[in-house]
Design a protein around this motif. Structure first.
Motif, PDB file in Angstrom:
ATOM      1  N   THR A   2     -46.059 -25.087  75.180  1.00 58.37           N
ATOM      2  CA  THR A   2     -46.351 -25.169  73.743  1.00 58.37           C
ATOM      3  C   THR A   2     -47.792 -25.597  73.525  1.00 58.37           C
ATOM      4  N   SER A   3     -48.340 -25.154  72.421  1.00 60.17           N
ATOM      5  CA  SER A   3     -49.608 -25.705  71.952  1.00 60.17           C
ATOM      6  C   SER A   3     -49.322 -27.085  71.399  1.00 60.17           C
ATOM      7  N   GLY A   4     -50.349 -27.898  71.279  1.00 62.85           N
ATOM      8  CA  GLY A   4     -50.180 -29.225  70.706  1.00 62.85           C
ATOM      9  C   GLY A   4     -49.672 -29.133  69.283  1.00 62.85           C
ATOM     10  N   GLN A   5     -48.694 -29.954  68.973  1.00 59.00           N
ATOM     11  CA  GLN A   5     -48.102 -29.971  67.635  1.00 59.00           C
ATOM     12  C   GLN A   5     -48.464 -31.273  66.934  1.00 59.00           C
ATOM     13  N   LEU A   6     -49.027 -31.119  65.763  1.00 54.82           N
ATOM     14  CA  LEU A   6     -49.376 -32.264  64.927  1.00 54.82           C
ATOM     15  C   LEU A   6     -48.155 -32.718  64.137  1.00 54.82           C
ATOM     16  N   GLY A   7     -48.286 -33.864  63.503  1.00 47.69           N
ATOM     17  CA  GLY A   7     -47.215 -34.416  62.688  1.00 47.69           C
ATOM     18  C   GLY A   7     -47.208 -33.843  61.288  1.00 47.69           C
ATOM     19  N   LEU A   8     -47.129 -32.518  61.203  1.00 47.55           N
ATOM     20  CA  LEU A   8     -47.129 -31.815  59.917  1.00 47.55           C
ATOM     21  C   LEU A   8     -45.729 -31.365  59.553  1.00 47.55           C
ATOM     22  N   ASN A   9     -45.392 -31.495  58.287  1.00 48.29           N
ATOM     23  CA  ASN A   9     -44.145 -30.961  57.776  1.00 48.29           C
ATOM     24  C   ASN A   9     -44.299 -29.445  57.702  1.00 48.29           C
ATOM     25  N   PRO A  10     -43.435 -28.668  58.383  1.00 49.55           N
ATOM     26  CA  PRO A  10     -43.613 -27.219  58.393  1.00 49.55           C
ATOM     27  C   PRO A  10     -43.401 -26.567  57.027  1.00 49.55           C
ATOM     28  N   GLU A  11     -42.695 -27.236  56.130  1.00 49.03           N
ATOM     29  CA  GLU A  11     -42.442 -26.674  54.796  1.00 49.03           C
ATOM     30  C   GLU A  11     -43.594 -26.922  53.836  1.00 49.03           C
ATOM     31  N   LYS A  30     -42.537 -31.818  81.212  1.00 49.39           N
ATOM     32  CA  LYS A  30     -43.818 -32.541  81.104  1.00 49.39           C
ATOM     33  C   LYS A  30     -44.248 -32.592  79.652  1.00 49.39           C
ATOM     34  N   THR A  31     -44.693 -33.741  79.223  1.00 47.52           N
ATOM     35  CA  THR A  31     -45.264 -33.883  77.885  1.00 47.52           C
ATOM     36  C   THR A  31     -46.659 -34.493  77.998  1.00 47.52           C
ATOM     37  N   THR A  32     -47.476 -34.155  77.023  1.00 45.66           N
ATOM     38  CA  THR A  32     -48.764 -34.816  76.866  1.00 45.66           C
ATOM     39  C   THR A  32     -48.841 -35.289  75.421  1.00 45.66           C
ATOM     40  N   VAL A  33     -49.105 -36.570  75.245  1.00 49.37           N
ATOM     41  CA  VAL A  33     -49.191 -37.186  73.925  1.00 49.37           C
ATOM     42  C   VAL A  33     -50.635 -37.610  73.704  1.00 49.37           C
ATOM     43  N   PHE A  34     -51.238 -37.085  72.662  1.00 48.52           N
ATOM     44  CA  PHE A  34     -52.609 -37.441  72.292  1.00 48.52           C
ATOM     45  C   PHE A  34     -52.531 -38.377  71.091  1.00 48.52           C
ATOM     46  N   LEU A  35     -53.150 -39.542  71.204  1.00 49.15           N
ATOM     47  CA  LEU A  35     -53.124 -40.549  70.139  1.00 49.15           C
ATOM     48  C   LEU A  35     -54.531 -40.820  69.635  1.00 49.15           C
ATOM     49  N   ARG A  47     -44.858 -37.654  81.756  1.00 47.66           N
ATOM     50  CA  ARG A  47     -45.646 -37.764  80.523  1.00 47.66           C
ATOM     51  C   ARG A  47     -47.015 -38.354  80.805  1.00 47.66           C
ATOM     52  N   SER A  48     -47.983 -37.865  80.036  1.00 44.54           N
ATOM     53  CA  SER A  48     -49.308 -38.476  79.964  1.00 44.54           C
ATOM     54  C   SER A  48     -49.527 -38.870  78.518  1.00 44.54           C
ATOM     55  N   ALA A  49     -50.190 -39.986  78.295  1.00 46.44           N
ATOM     56  CA  ALA A  49     -50.571 -40.419  76.943  1.00 46.44           C
ATOM     57  C   ALA A  49     -52.059 -40.721  76.976  1.00 46.44           C
ATOM     58  N   ILE A  50     -52.773 -40.133  76.036  1.00 44.32           N
ATOM     59  CA  ILE A  50     -54.225 -40.199  76.048  1.00 44.32           C
ATOM     60  C   ILE A  50     -54.738 -40.562  74.659  1.00 44.32           C
ATOM     61  N   GLU A  51     -55.662 -41.519  74.581  1.00 44.23           N
ATOM     62  CA  GLU A  51     -56.342 -41.800  73.315  1.00 44.23           C
ATOM     63  C   GLU A  51     -57.534 -40.849  73.215  1.00 44.23           C
ATOM     64  N   VAL A  52     -57.669 -40.245  72.040  1.00 46.09           N
ATOM     65  CA  VAL A  52     -58.759 -39.294  71.813  1.00 46.09           C
ATOM     66  C   VAL A  52     -59.599 -39.748  70.626  1.00 46.09           C
ATOM     67  N   LEU A  80     -52.854 -38.266  63.480  1.00 49.82           N
ATOM     68  CA  LEU A  80     -52.737 -39.516  64.250  1.00 49.82           C
ATOM     69  C   LEU A  80     -52.132 -39.290  65.628  1.00 49.82           C
ATOM     70  N   VAL A  81     -51.373 -38.200  65.789  1.00 48.31           N
ATOM     71  CA  VAL A  81     -50.709 -37.904  67.059  1.00 48.31           C
ATOM     72  C   VAL A  81     -50.554 -36.392  67.198  1.00 48.31           C
ATOM     73  N   GLU A  82     -50.659 -35.919  68.430  1.00 41.69           N
ATOM     74  CA  GLU A  82     -50.426 -34.514  68.753  1.00 41.69           C
ATOM     75  C   GLU A  82     -49.664 -34.493  70.078  1.00 41.69           C
ATOM     76  N   ILE A  83     -48.652 -33.612  70.155  1.00 40.64           N
ATOM     77  CA  ILE A  83     -47.804 -33.579  71.343  1.00 40.64           C
ATOM     78  C   ILE A  83     -47.631 -32.139  71.806  1.00 40.64           C
ATOM     79  N   GLU A  84     -47.806 -31.940  73.133  1.00 38.27           N
ATOM     80  CA  GLU A  84     -47.551 -30.633  73.735  1.00 38.27           C
ATOM     81  C   GLU A  84     -46.586 -30.824  74.891  1.00 38.27           C
ATOM     82  N   VAL A  85     -45.861 -29.746  75.224  1.00 38.25           N
ATOM     83  CA  VAL A  85     -44.886 -29.852  76.303  1.00 38.25           C
ATOM     84  C   VAL A  85     -44.882 -28.599  77.169  1.00 38.25           C
ATOM     85  N   ILE A  86     -44.326 -28.758  78.347  1.00 36.78           N
ATOM     86  CA  ILE A  86     -43.970 -27.656  79.232  1.00 36.78           C
ATOM     87  C   ILE A  86     -42.471 -27.787  79.456  1.00 36.78           C
ATOM     88  N   ALA A  87     -41.754 -26.684  79.257  1.00 40.26           N
ATOM     89  CA  ALA A  87     -40.294 -26.699  79.400  1.00 40.26           C
ATOM     90  C   ALA A  87     -39.851 -25.467  80.169  1.00 40.26           C
TER      91      ALA A  87
END
Length: 127
Positions: free
Chosen positions: A30-39, A74-79, A103-108, A116-123
């Motif tokens: 997946t591409s990084g997903q922001l905390g946006l309401n899809p609607e 695997k997840t990557t969390v960008f904070l 998981r990796s968590a990274i401050e950007v 404030l946060v973006e999350i991507e995954v491999i599944a």
């Protein structure tokens, strides 16, 4: 092996030259997903709501691909601020069960749209 584009209207659409996700063989990236309401396209009011929305968007994309959060390896969390790690971790833990993904968590310095946060995954695909 060819790439297959994964797209769903249940998560915010790509706003640039990228895909919501790509399937390659039995893996979904997946591409990084922001905390946006899809609607509404609006951010959640705080980092916890944004984490909940980001993971909900990831979930929707994986389901569109025929996978699920249970298949995440695997997840990557960008904070934006590592001080939010515990708050995001609380939400994160409610979306995943043991065995937890790696998981990796990274401050950007900055995230798209000043999120404030973006999350991507491999599944993997469901077997």
């Amino acid at each position: 092996m060819s790439k297959k584009v994964i797209a769903t209207t249940s998560a915010p659409g790509a706003i640039g030259p990228y895909s919501q996700a790509i399937q390659m063989g039995d893996l979904i990236f997946t591409s990084g997903q922001l905390g946006l309401n899809p609607e509404t396209g609006e951010f959640g009011k705080d980092v916890q709501e944004q984490a909940r929305l980001a993971l909900g968007n990831v979930k929707a994309i994986l389901e569109a691909a025929g996978s699920s959060l249970n298949q995440v390896v695997k997840t990557t969390v960008f904070l934006k601020d590592m001080n939010d790690f515990a708050a995001v971790n609380e939400i994160y833990a409610s979306f995943f069960a043991e065995p937890y993904p790696a998981r990796s968590a990274i401050e950007v310095a900055r995230l798209p749209k000043d999120g404030l946060v973006e999350i991507e995954v491999i599944a993997s695909l469901k077997s």
